[in-house]
Structure formats: C-alpha cells, structure tokens
Design a protein around this motif. Structure first.
Motif, PDB file in Angstrom:
ATOM      1  N   ASP A   1      46.779  23.433  56.785  1.00  0.00           N
ATOM      2  CA  ASP A   1      46.623  24.805  57.297  1.00  0.00           C
ATOM      3  C   ASP A   1      47.479  25.799  56.517  1.00  0.00           C
ATOM      4  N   GLY A   2      47.745  25.482  55.242  1.00  0.00           N
ATOM      5  CA  GLY A   2      48.591  26.344  54.419  1.00  0.00           C
ATOM      6  C   GLY A   2      47.963  27.705  54.143  1.00  0.00           C
ATOM      7  N   ASP A   3      48.835  28.701  53.976  1.00  0.00           N
ATOM      8  CA  ASP A   3      48.369  30.026  53.547  1.00  0.00           C
ATOM      9  C   ASP A   3      48.693  30.199  52.065  1.00  0.00           C
ATOM     10  N   ALA A   4      48.476  31.390  51.531  1.00  0.00           N
ATOM     11  CA  ALA A   4      48.648  31.601  50.087  1.00  0.00           C
ATOM     12  C   ALA A   4      50.096  31.427  49.633  1.00  0.00           C
ATOM     13  N   ALA A   5      51.045  31.531  50.567  1.00  0.00           N
ATOM     14  CA  ALA A   5      52.455  31.353  50.210  1.00  0.00           C
ATOM     15  C   ALA A   5      52.820  29.884  50.042  1.00  0.00           C
ATOM     16  N   THR A   6      52.021  28.987  50.629  1.00  0.00           N
ATOM     17  CA  THR A   6      52.372  27.564  50.595  1.00  0.00           C
ATOM     18  C   THR A   6      51.352  26.694  49.869  1.00  0.00           C
ATOM     19  N   TRP A   7      50.130  27.226  49.628  1.00  0.00           N
ATOM     20  CA  TRP A   7      49.120  26.427  48.946  1.00  0.00           C
ATOM     21  C   TRP A   7      48.140  27.327  48.219  1.00  0.00           C
ATOM     22  N   LEU A   8      47.829  26.935  46.969  1.00  0.00           N
ATOM     23  CA  LEU A   8      46.783  27.585  46.181  1.00  0.00           C
ATOM     24  C   LEU A   8      45.955  26.496  45.509  1.00  0.00           C
ATOM     25  N   PRO A   9      44.690  26.727  45.214  1.00  0.00           N
ATOM     26  CA  PRO A   9      43.863  25.697  44.578  1.00  0.00           C
ATOM     27  C   PRO A   9      44.468  25.228  43.255  1.00  0.00           C
ATOM     28  N   PRO A  10      44.463  23.918  42.989  1.00  0.00           N
ATOM     29  CA  PRO A  10      44.915  23.424  41.692  1.00  0.00           C
ATOM     30  C   PRO A  10      44.128  24.032  40.529  1.00  0.00           C
ATOM     31  N   ASN A  11      42.872  24.374  40.785  1.00  0.00           N
ATOM     32  CA  ASN A  11      42.026  25.028  39.780  1.00  0.00           C
ATOM     33  C   ASN A  11      42.460  26.485  39.635  1.00  0.00           C
ATOM     34  N   GLY A  12      43.315  26.748  38.648  1.00  0.00           N
ATOM     35  CA  GLY A  12      43.876  28.084  38.474  1.00  0.00           C
ATOM     36  C   GLY A  12      42.823  29.154  38.261  1.00  0.00           C
ATOM     37  N   ALA A  13      41.695  28.794  37.656  1.00  0.00           N
ATOM     38  CA  ALA A  13      40.637  29.769  37.378  1.00  0.00           C
ATOM     39  C   ALA A  13      39.990  30.293  38.651  1.00  0.00           C
ATOM     40  N   TYR A  14      40.174  29.583  39.762  1.00  0.00           N
ATOM     41  CA  TYR A  14      39.545  30.000  41.016  1.00  0.00           C
ATOM     42  C   TYR A  14      40.503  30.781  41.925  1.00  0.00           C
ATOM     43  N   ARG A  15      41.763  30.877  41.572  1.00  0.00           N
ATOM     44  CA  ARG A  15      42.756  31.428  42.500  1.00  0.00           C
ATOM     45  C   ARG A  15      42.499  32.889  42.860  1.00  0.00           C
ATOM     46  N   CYS A  16      42.078  33.697  41.905  1.00  0.00           N
ATOM     47  CA  CYS A  16      41.808  35.104  42.212  1.00  0.00           C
ATOM     48  C   CYS A  16      40.680  35.223  43.234  1.00  0.00           C
ATOM     49  N   THR A  17      39.611  34.457  43.034  1.00  0.00           N
ATOM     50  CA  THR A  17      38.478  34.478  43.956  1.00  0.00           C
ATOM     51  C   THR A  17      38.888  33.965  45.325  1.00  0.00           C
ATOM     52  N   TYR A  18      39.698  32.913  45.342  1.00  0.00           N
ATOM     53  CA  TYR A  18      40.160  32.309  46.595  1.00  0.00           C
ATOM     54  C   TYR A  18      40.995  33.292  47.407  1.00  0.00           C
ATOM     55  N   VAL A  19      41.967  33.927  46.757  1.00  0.00           N
ATOM     56  CA  VAL A  19      42.840  34.878  47.452  1.00  0.00           C
ATOM     57  C   VAL A  19      42.030  36.091  47.930  1.00  0.00           C
ATOM     58  N   ALA A  20      41.097  36.561  47.105  1.00  0.00           N
ATOM     59  CA  ALA A  20      40.251  37.687  47.509  1.00  0.00           C
ATOM     60  C   ALA A  20      39.443  37.337  48.755  1.00  0.00           C
ATOM     61  N   ARG A  21      38.953  36.109  48.836  1.00  0.00           N
ATOM     62  CA  ARG A  21      38.181  35.692  50.018  1.00  0.00           C
ATOM     63  C   ARG A  21      39.085  35.627  51.246  1.00  0.00           C
ATOM     64  N   GLN A  22      40.292  35.117  51.086  1.00  0.00           N
ATOM     65  CA  GLN A  22      41.223  35.094  52.221  1.00  0.00           C
ATOM     66  C   GLN A  22      41.504  36.515  52.726  1.00  0.00           C
ATOM     67  N   ILE A  23      41.704  37.434  51.801  1.00  0.00           N
ATOM     68  CA  ILE A  23      41.962  38.830  52.186  1.00  0.00           C
ATOM     69  C   ILE A  23      40.769  39.410  52.922  1.00  0.00           C
ATOM     70  N   ALA A  24      39.565  39.135  52.418  1.00  0.00           N
ATOM     71  CA  ALA A  24      38.357  39.651  53.060  1.00  0.00           C
ATOM     72  C   ALA A  24      38.218  39.133  54.489  1.00  0.00           C
ATOM     73  N   VAL A  25      38.490  37.848  54.679  1.00  0.00           N
ATOM     74  CA  VAL A  25      38.396  37.248  56.016  1.00  0.00           C
ATOM     75  C   VAL A  25      39.440  37.863  56.948  1.00  0.00           C
ATOM     76  N   LYS A  26      40.665  37.954  56.467  1.00  0.00           N
ATOM     77  CA  LYS A  26      41.741  38.480  57.323  1.00  0.00           C
ATOM     78  C   LYS A  26      41.521  39.955  57.646  1.00  0.00           C
ATOM     79  N   LYS A  27      40.987  40.682  56.705  1.00  0.00           N
ATOM     80  CA  LYS A  27      40.692  42.094  56.949  1.00  0.00           C
ATOM     81  C   LYS A  27      39.565  42.236  57.974  1.00  0.00           C
ATOM     82  N   LYS A  28      38.545  41.413  57.866  1.00  0.00           N
ATOM     83  CA  LYS A  28      37.397  41.485  58.775  1.00  0.00           C
ATOM     84  C   LYS A  28      37.792  41.225  60.219  1.00  0.00           C
ATOM     85  N   TYR A  29      38.699  40.256  60.419  1.00  0.00           N
ATOM     86  CA  TYR A  29      39.048  39.843  61.775  1.00  0.00           C
ATOM     87  C   TYR A  29      40.408  40.356  62.255  1.00  0.00           C
ATOM     88  N   GLY A  30      41.112  41.090  61.422  1.00  0.00           N
ATOM     89  CA  GLY A  30      42.411  41.608  61.827  1.00  0.00           C
ATOM     90  C   GLY A  30      43.504  40.555  61.897  1.00  0.00           C
TER      91      GLY A  30
END
Length: 235
Positions: free
Chosen positions: A182-211
C-alpha cells in the motif's frame, strides 16, 4: 569656524555623495534589491504549465497520514463488481483493456488468457492464464493508502466507485505489485523508470478526482519525479 581648507573638504565630500547617488539611479537599483528573487519562481524558474501533472500536484491537500484503524477491504465493497452494467466484473474489464491476444472462457467476459505485452511496472512481457496468473490488477492508489488519507470518511458508494474506477486500475506484474503493497510515491515507485512520470500523473489524477490528500513527503516525491517530465499531462 570654517577655514578655506575645511570648506574645500566639505565640498569634496558633497561631490562624492552626489556621484554615488547618480550611479544608483543609472543602474536602476537600490540597496534593497540585493538578493531579491526574480519574478516567476526565483532563479528564472517558470511556473508549471496549466493542465500538467506538475501543476495539479499543488492543488492536492497536504496533511499527515491518519491511522489505519478500521481498514478492511470489505469497506470498499465486494471485489470486482460490475459497476458499469456491461455484465462483466471490473477485473475482467481491466484485463480486456490492458492485455493483447485476449481469449475468453465464456464468450465476452471471463478472460481465459492473453499477454501483458509491456508491464508498466517492470517493462517486461507477461503471459496471463486464468487460475495460474502472474498478472494482478493493481489499485494505483492503494485502498489502504486512500483509507488513511480521507476515504474512511466517505460513504460506502463512493468507496465502491473508487475501488472499481478504471482510472485507478492497471494490469501489472503480480510479484512487483505485492512488493508495492500500500505504498505511496514517497515509499514506492515502479522499477521501470520510464513509466514513473505516467504512474505519478495517474496517482495525482485519482487523488484529485476523489479528494484524497497527500503527505508532505509524498508531494515532494511526486514533484521530484515530475521535474524530469514537466509537460506530463494528467490521464
């Protein structure tokens, strides 16, 4: 009493003072200007462009993590329900969306096999076979993380929608997903570095949508990732 020499000395001092004042005017500065940051973020920095994940992260509420007390998976409803009314459970909907070469066990819903051609978290290719799968459907923002950052105060229907929202779901490598927990961006990021920007952007979108809020460490970690891709859009 003034002497001719005293008069000349005072006149020289007045002349030096006048020259110094003229120099300040000519350079259009004042003693208070020293070290003043430049407009637009200091050191010539530009504000994040509208519509980018980097701009959106600053719209999220920043608070400390609440206790995990009371969290249960069941608080988010029965797993993988048919929320869109298409007759298929959410897990199968995501597998159909993310896998290639999909074959069904029952016509159009139950995914029997397929290939995760490029796993977001590792970058590898993974074969999917129902019942012995190495593919998980991951909540990009983990349910437990959401619980500790606002979801415990939601009603049951909002939690059910959150748990089944395709925006928050990805087919991924099972073993990597379980290391994430259940890690967040401070404790876990995908090992695939090329995907990290997309991953973090999706987390932001989800958190923004639901507050859902973020911790200070989480927000800072998101910004560190996004500095490498400042034009990254929200999904």
């Amino acid at each position: 009493m003034f002497t001719p020499r005293t008069y000349r000395t005072r006149r020289s001092l007045l002349a030096v003072t006048a020259l110094a004042a003229a120099a300040l005017v000519a350079t259009a500065c004042s003693p208070g200007d020293a070290g003043r940051p430049e407009p637009g973020g200091g050191s010539g920095g530009k504000p994040a462009a509208r519509g980018t994940a980097l701009a959106a992260v600053d719209t999220l509420t920043v608070k400390g993590r609440a206790p995990k007390t009371g969290y249960e998976r069941e608080k988010f409803g029965r797993a993988w329900v048919d929320v869109d009314g298409n007759g298929c459970g959410t897990r199968d909907d995501i597998l159909k969306r993310d896998l290639t070469g999909v074959r069904f066990a029952d016509g159009h819903c139950k995914v029997a096999s397929g290939t995760l051609a490029k796993d977001p978290y590792t970058g590898g290719s993974i074969a999917y076979a129902r019942g012995r799968s190495k593919v998980d459907v991951d909540h990009v923002v983990a349910l437990s993380d959401a619980w500790q950052k606002g979801a415990q105060k939601w009603d049951g229907e909002t939690r059910r929608r959150f748990a089944n929202d395709p925006l928050n779901l990805l087919a991924v490598d099972a073993s990597t997903n379980r290391r994430k927990s259940d890690g967040d961006a401070a404790t876990w990021l995908p090992p695939n570095g090329a995907y990290r920007c997309t991953y973090v952007a999706r987390q932001i979108a989800v958190k923004k949508k639901y507050g859902v809020w973020v911790t200070k460490g989480e927000r800072d970690a998101m910004k560190r990732v996004l500095t490498a891709c400042p034009q990254q859009k929200l999904p």
